[in-house]
Design an enzyme around this catalytic site. Structure first.
Site, PDB file in Angstrom:
ATOM      1  N   CYS A   4      25.822  -7.256  -1.733  1.00 33.96           N
ATOM      2  CA  CYS A   4      26.186  -8.106  -2.865  1.00 33.96           C
ATOM      3  C   CYS A   4      27.682  -8.064  -3.128  1.00 33.96           C
ATOM      4  CB  CYS A   4      25.425  -7.651  -4.115  1.00 33.96           C
ATOM      5  SG  CYS A   4      25.836  -8.629  -5.561  1.00 33.96           S
ATOM      6  N   CYS A  22      28.716  -8.427  -6.771  1.00 33.24           N
ATOM      7  CA  CYS A  22      28.674  -7.205  -7.584  1.00 33.24           C
ATOM      8  C   CYS A  22      29.830  -6.273  -7.227  1.00 33.24           C
ATOM      9  CB  CYS A  22      27.385  -6.410  -7.355  1.00 33.24           C
ATOM     10  SG  CYS A  22      25.915  -7.397  -7.138  1.00 33.24           S
ATOM     11  N   ASP A  23      30.113  -6.117  -5.940  1.00 32.08           N
ATOM     12  CA  ASP A  23      30.959  -5.006  -5.493  1.00 32.08           C
ATOM     13  C   ASP A  23      32.370  -5.389  -5.045  1.00 32.08           C
ATOM     14  OD1 ASP A  23      28.832  -3.333  -5.994  1.00 32.08           O
ATOM     15  OD2 ASP A  23      28.003  -3.530  -3.979  1.00 32.08           O
TER      16      ASP A  23
END
Ligand code: NAP
Length: 320
Positions: free
Chosen positions: A136, A139-140
């Protein structure tokens, strides 16, 4: 959980499940939705959804989901998060959802359990997941500011997320097993125009190495068998998905890849069990299609309730 028989139970809180919930609750059908994590499904990980009508500038996946959820809740959708459905017992007139910590009985069920990212099964993958390997980028990506990262895959997800990563990383290396991207023309064009994005063609990821976190990726050229170790701080894997259908594999018909087969009304071979979204055997995995299938499954579930006499046509509470 209560012994009460619900009209419809929805499994999955992505665009398909939430849209089904919206349609059912707006028609005053008693509906409950179970989601194994937080609502949203894979769509929340999309940094910008540019092909959902109504948002000319695009909309982040998480924001779109929040809007759909708010809309469904306005009509009374009851949602239980972190509630994993492990199986369904078909009792003919009613179905029992087997949850980790209880059971829920419903007259009709809509399975909208979506898909999960496919793992590659290579050395280092499990070891470094969460320590440099991610599924992801949305997200990261901020964790990799000014670092060199690698993206694996050539589909829409890989390219979209590689482009997102270029906003943070100093360099993004996209490794694809062929010499051409599978992604849509628009994404391809943007990828080829992005100076921070480099391509390694005809190559696969063979291993991820590191100490506490990822330090390098070993890539093999499929044509020459040449192995190259490339220094990277992060590896983002986008090599497709697997359908979340194993919990109903004995109940409904699956295709070879594990997607659930339905007719055009979203009905499975089991009366009262419907399917919508990415877990369904359909060709196009898009948020708009999931939302539309959710609406279709909801309408079919409603008709089913009317047909079995559990609900009067044109609304009205359950009669048995
Ligand atoms: P996908 O389209 O199935 O692409 C997977 C990619 O991974 C392909 O390029 C494939 O290579 C590669 N791959 C598969 N197994 C591999 C392996 N073992 N090693 C190396 N590479 C491997 O999956 P996706 O990108 O997650 O997209 C899934 C669906 O969601 C698609 O229908 C897509 O259109 C949709 N989606 C749409 C959007 C959008 O519209 N903006 C965004 C994200 C996803 P090959 O190309 O050689 O097969």
């Amino acid at each position: 959980m209560a012994d009460q028989v619900r009209d419809v139970a929805i499994i999955g809180g992505g665009p398909a499940g939430l849209s089904a919930g919206l349609y059912l609750c707006r028609s005053k059908v008693d509906t409950v939705l179970f989601e194994q994590e937080l609502t949203g499904g894979q769509a929340v990980y999309s940094p910008l959804i540019e092909n959902y009508p109504g948002f000319p500038d695009g909309i982040p996946g998480a924001e779109l989901i929040e809007k759909i959820k708010t809309q469904a809740e306005r009509f009374g959708l009851e949602t239980t998060t972190f509630a994993r459905v492990e199986g369904i017992e078909d009792g003919g007139k009613v179905r029992t959802l087997l949850l980790e910590n209880g059971q829920v009985t419903a007259r009709a069920v809509i399975i909208a359990s979506g898909r999960s990212p496919r793992k590659m099964g290579i050395p280092g993958e499990d070891e470094y997941t969460g320590r440099g390997i991610s599924y992801c980028a949305t997200c990261d990506a901020p964790l990799f500011r000014e670092k060199v990262v690698m993206v694996i895959g050539g589909g829409d997800a890989a390219v979209e997320e590689a482009l997102h990563l270029t906003r943070f990383a100093s360099k993004v290396i996209l490794v694809h097993r062929r010499d051409e991207l599978r992604a849509s023309a628009y994404l391809k064009e943007r990828a080829h125009a992005e100076p921070k994005l480099e391509f390694v063609w005809n190559s696969v990821l063979a291993e991820v190495k590191g100490d506490k976190t990822v330090q390098a990726a070993v890539v093999v050229n499929k044509e020459t068998d040449e192995q190259t170790e490339i220094s990277v701080s992060g590896v983002f894997i986008y090599v497709g998905n697997v359908p979340n259908s194993s919990f109903v594999a004995d109940l409904v018909e699956l295709d070879d890849a594990g997607y659930i087969k339905t007719d055009e009304t979203m009905a499975t071979g089991v009366p009262g069990i419907f399917v919508a979204g990415d877990v369904r055997a359909n060709q196009f995995k898009q948020v708009i299609i999931s939302a539309a299938e959710g609406a279709l499954a909801a309408s079919s579930a409603q008709r089913y309730l009317e047909r079995i006499g559990a609900r009067k046509a044109y609304g009205g509470a359950a009669v048995w």
